[in-house]
Scaffold this motif. Sequence first.
Motif, mmCIF file in Angstrom:
data_model
loop_
_atom_site.group_PDB
_atom_site.id
_atom_site.type_symbol
_atom_site.label_atom_id
_atom_site.label_comp_id
_atom_site.label_asym_id
_atom_site.label_seq_id
_atom_site.Cartn_x
_atom_site.Cartn_y
_atom_site.Cartn_z
ATOM 1 N N LEU A 71 0.815 -1.213 0.000
ATOM 2 C CA LEU A 71 0.000 0.000 0.000
ATOM 3 C C LEU A 71 0.852 1.268 0.000
ATOM 4 N N SER A 72 2.097 1.148 0.411
ATOM 5 C CA SER A 72 2.965 2.331 0.434
ATOM 6 C C SER A 72 3.191 2.887 -0.960
ATOM 7 N N SER A 78 -6.513 4.904 2.073
ATOM 8 C CA SER A 78 -6.444 4.961 3.532
ATOM 9 C C SER A 78 -6.780 3.591 4.104
ATOM 10 N N VAL A 79 -6.406 3.364 5.363
ATOM 11 C CA VAL A 79 -6.568 2.067 6.010
ATOM 12 C C VAL A 79 -7.428 2.209 7.253
ATOM 13 N N ALA A 80 -8.467 1.383 7.354
ATOM 14 C CA ALA A 80 -9.358 1.366 8.515
ATOM 15 C C ALA A 80 -9.258 0.012 9.211
ATOM 16 N N VAL A 81 -9.759 -0.042 10.449
ATOM 17 C CA VAL A 81 -9.652 -1.236 11.288
ATOM 18 C C VAL A 81 -10.877 -2.132 11.082
ATOM 19 N N HIS A 82 -10.653 -3.332 10.536
ATOM 20 C CA HIS A 82 -11.757 -4.255 10.251
ATOM 21 C C HIS A 82 -11.851 -5.292 11.376
ATOM 22 N N GLY A 83 -12.348 -4.827 12.532
ATOM 23 C CA GLY A 83 -12.447 -5.708 13.677
ATOM 24 C C GLY A 83 -11.077 -6.126 14.170
ATOM 25 N N TRP A 84 -10.955 -7.383 14.583
ATOM 26 C CA TRP A 84 -9.660 -7.906 15.011
ATOM 27 C C TRP A 84 -9.230 -9.072 14.120
ATOM 28 N N SER A 85 -9.970 -10.191 14.162
ATOM 29 C CA SER A 85 -9.587 -11.358 13.374
ATOM 30 C C SER A 85 -10.660 -11.799 12.381
ATOM 31 N N HIS A 86 -11.773 -11.069 12.335
ATOM 32 C CA HIS A 86 -12.905 -11.400 11.460
ATOM 33 C C HIS A 86 -13.370 -12.836 11.705
ATOM 34 N N GLU A 87 -13.517 -13.191 12.980
ATOM 35 C CA GLU A 87 -13.999 -14.513 13.361
ATOM 36 C C GLU A 87 -15.381 -14.394 13.987
ATOM 37 N N ASN A 88 -16.224 -15.344 13.671
ATOM 38 C CA ASN A 88 -17.594 -15.342 14.166
ATOM 39 C C ASN A 88 -17.667 -15.942 15.568
ATOM 40 N N HIS A 89 -18.311 -15.219 16.487
ATOM 41 C CA HIS A 89 -18.495 -15.717 17.852
ATOM 42 C C HIS A 89 -19.974 -15.919 18.186
ATOM 43 N N ALA A 90 -20.822 -15.760 17.205
ATOM 44 C CA ALA A 90 -22.257 -15.954 17.426
ATOM 45 C C ALA A 90 -22.617 -17.430 17.230
ATOM 46 N N LEU A 119 -2.570 -1.573 13.238
ATOM 47 C CA LEU A 119 -2.655 -0.906 11.937
ATOM 48 C C LEU A 119 -2.066 0.496 11.973
ATOM 49 N N GLN A 120 -2.157 1.146 13.110
ATOM 50 C CA GLN A 120 -1.525 2.460 13.250
ATOM 51 C C GLN A 120 -0.009 2.331 13.084
ATOM 52 N N ARG A 121 0.545 1.241 13.586
ATOM 53 C CA ARG A 121 1.984 1.001 13.475
ATOM 54 C C ARG A 121 2.375 0.585 12.053
ATOM 55 N N LEU A 122 1.574 -0.284 11.437
ATOM 56 C CA LEU A 122 1.915 -0.791 10.103
ATOM 57 C C LEU A 122 1.672 0.221 8.992
ATOM 58 N N HIS A 123 0.688 1.110 9.195
ATOM 59 C CA HIS A 123 0.304 2.062 8.138
ATOM 60 C C HIS A 123 0.243 3.481 8.697
ATOM 61 N N PRO A 124 1.343 3.996 9.227
ATOM 62 C CA PRO A 124 1.299 5.295 9.902
ATOM 63 C C PRO A 124 0.822 6.453 9.041
ATOM 64 N N ALA A 125 1.128 6.421 7.755
ATOM 65 C CA ALA A 125 0.746 7.530 6.878
ATOM 66 C C ALA A 125 -0.656 7.367 6.297
ATOM 67 N N ARG A 126 -1.227 6.168 6.390
ATOM 68 C CA ARG A 126 -2.518 5.887 5.749
ATOM 69 C C ARG A 126 -3.618 5.558 6.746
ATOM 70 N N PHE A 127 -3.250 5.359 7.981
ATOM 71 C CA PHE A 127 -4.208 4.925 8.990
ATOM 72 C C PHE A 127 -5.227 6.010 9.310
ATOM 73 N N ILE A 128 -6.501 5.606 9.373
ATOM 74 C CA ILE A 128 -7.536 6.503 9.860
ATOM 75 C C ILE A 128 -8.238 5.800 11.027
ATOM 76 N N PRO A 129 -8.585 6.533 12.077
ATOM 77 C CA PRO A 129 -9.178 5.916 13.276
ATOM 78 C C PRO A 129 -10.647 5.550 13.070
ATOM 79 N N MET A 130 -10.885 4.690 12.117
ATOM 80 C CA MET A 130 -12.235 4.247 11.764
ATOM 81 C C MET A 130 -12.375 2.751 12.028
ATOM 82 N N LEU A 131 -13.452 2.371 12.710
ATOM 83 C CA LEU A 131 -13.762 0.964 12.898
ATOM 84 C C LEU A 131 -14.785 0.516 11.865
ATOM 85 N N VAL A 132 -14.464 -0.564 11.166
ATOM 86 C CA VAL A 132 -15.394 -1.212 10.249
ATOM 87 C C VAL A 132 -15.742 -2.576 10.851
ATOM 88 N N PRO A 133 -16.899 -2.735 11.493
ATOM 89 C CA PRO A 133 -17.233 -4.021 12.116
ATOM 90 C C PRO A 133 -17.356 -5.135 11.079
#
Length: 259
Positions: A71-72, A78-90, A119-133
């Motif tokens: 992505l560099s 830009s990069v957003a946070v897509h949960g943690w592991s995208h695993e179903n717990h229901a 993600l803030q560490r891996l994509h410092p220039a592209r990271f946005i503080p957005m959660l995508v559940p």
Amino acid sequence: MSGNSVWRPLHEELARWQEAGKVARFWWRDDDAIEPTAALDRLLGLANAHETPLTVAVVPAKTGPALSERLSAASGVSVAVHGWSHENHAPPQEKKQELGGHRLAEAVLGELYSGFLTLQRLHPARFIPMLVPPWNRIDGSLVSKLPALGFECMSAFGRAAEEASIPLLNTHIDVMGRGADRKGPRVGKPHDELVSELVTELQDRFEGRHEPVGLLTHHLAHDATAWKFTEGFLAETGDHPAIAWKPATALVKDQMSTT
């Protein structure tokens, strides 16, 4: 614009916008990124060719430096946070959900904070503080706790609630859907169905709804139908005077300034 009859309803609606001197705001989110793939290259190529800002929702627990390096070299992404592991717990009888009430809130929030920092560490220039559940679902009791973790906005699917504990930048047009039997793998939706959805969203905005229209794609799952629509839609709207493709960061700032 093309002469393809499938796009005619969109052409007509955009002509109405142009005649009224109005401009519709659009933004683009793609989910489930983990690592460099041929599908990701195709996605980034489309964004670059049409100079369209793109937000990639990345799964923190499954990604690493390889995606950061890929992505560099991409512009307007830009990069957003897509949960943690995208695993179903229901449980099986419920819809899939990673961020539900099936576990202790402390455990869920702890994972989200780890994802934020990763993600803030891996994509410092592209990271946005957005959660995508993942699956666009989250337990309502968790939403109000997101700002304490550093999140400034959230993105799900469908009309955004007018009063929310965190700014919402949702998507509304999902290029993927189920087949006629509603079973089996997801497939690209028919183009005329998607154009109808677009026109409905635009008509809603024309009447005064302030929310931008969000396009949702899933590069890893796309079939030929989904890719063709995505490319066609970008081509149809990229230079139209009644359409403005905006980066997520600008739209969130705009929303925060009007609330």
